[in-house]
Write an enzyme that holds these catalytic residues in place. Structure first.
Site, mmCIF file in Angstrom:
data_model
loop_
_atom_site.group_PDB
_atom_site.id
_atom_site.type_symbol
_atom_site.label_atom_id
_atom_site.label_comp_id
_atom_site.label_asym_id
_atom_site.label_seq_id
_atom_site.Cartn_x
_atom_site.Cartn_y
_atom_site.Cartn_z
ATOM 1 N N ILE A 199 7.373 2.467 3.963
ATOM 2 C CA ILE A 199 8.191 1.653 3.057
ATOM 3 C C ILE A 199 7.797 1.869 1.740
ATOM 4 O O ILE A 199 8.644 1.998 0.634
ATOM 5 C CB ILE A 199 8.322 0.062 3.595
ATOM 6 N N CYS A 200 6.674 1.618 1.334
ATOM 7 C CA CYS A 200 5.902 1.633 -0.082
ATOM 8 C C CYS A 200 6.179 3.196 -0.520
ATOM 9 O O CYS A 200 6.474 3.340 -1.410
ATOM 10 C CB CYS A 200 4.609 1.344 0.051
ATOM 11 N N ASP A 201 6.110 3.996 0.311
ATOM 12 C CA ASP A 201 6.036 5.533 0.160
ATOM 13 C C ASP A 201 7.598 5.755 -0.199
ATOM 14 O O ASP A 201 7.709 6.408 -1.421
ATOM 15 C CB ASP A 201 5.563 6.384 1.432
ATOM 16 N N SER A 204 0.784 -1.137 0.028
ATOM 17 C CA SER A 204 0.050 -0.050 0.036
ATOM 18 C C SER A 204 0.883 1.424 -0.014
ATOM 19 O O SER A 204 1.809 1.245 0.795
ATOM 20 C CB SER A 204 -0.799 -0.217 1.291
#
Length: 171
Positions: free
Chosen positions: A63-65, A58
């Protein structure tokens, strides 16, 4: 003989994935995804470009950001022959909002929320939580997979060096 489905971890807890990862040298499976305006997008429509397909759980997680922001920076250096696509189960509205807030201009975000087509065909669907595992696939301009990285722990970033090396080798 079929390959067994891999398992990743989330905070150390094992989570099996649905299906097997495509292997280097195989044709990249086509998958139907949804863009930020709710229009269907076929992965095969990007044939002719080197693709970096980055699946993430997501965009609204740290971390995805960080990963997507990093790929956005790298995309500037790689040029127009490379298309980086971040794929998640986030709704297209959430992806669009996140991209606007994060200033993402070079990475395309696509959603797999409808049918988990990408997650199933690329072996990165986590059925227990209906999210995608963190993985990166590099696909050449002819549609052949040239690099695969499945990140074993959801809370870790991918290793960027080998990914970028694989992309540059195709340019």
């Amino acid at each position: 003989m079929t390959a067994s489905a891999p398992t990743i971890t989330l905070k150390g807890n094992p989570l099996p994935l649905a299906g097997a990862l495509p292997q280097v040298g195989q044709n990249a499976p086509n998958a139907e995804l949804v863009n930020n305006d709710l229009a269907p997008v076929q992965l095969e429509s990007f044939r002719g470009k080197v693709l970096v397909l980055s699946s993430v759980p997501s965009l609204d997680t740290p971390i995805c950001d960080m990963e997507t922001r990093r790929f956005n920076q790298e995309a500037e250096k790689l040029g127009e022959r490379v298309q980086i696509i971040t794929i998640s189960m986030d709704l297209p509205f959430a992806q669009k909002r996140w991209c606007g807030a994060a200033g993402i201009e070079r990475v395309l975000t696509l959603s797999d929320y409808r049918a988990a087509d990408f997650g199933t065909k690329y072996g990165v669907l986590i059925p227990a939580i209906r999210l995608l595992a963190r993985a990166v696939f590099v696909v050449d301009a002819a549609g052949v997979i040239r690099y695969v990285q499945l990140v074993p722990e959801v809370g870790q970033e991918p290793e960027y060096g080998p990914i970028l090396q694989a992309v540059k080798a195709l340019l």
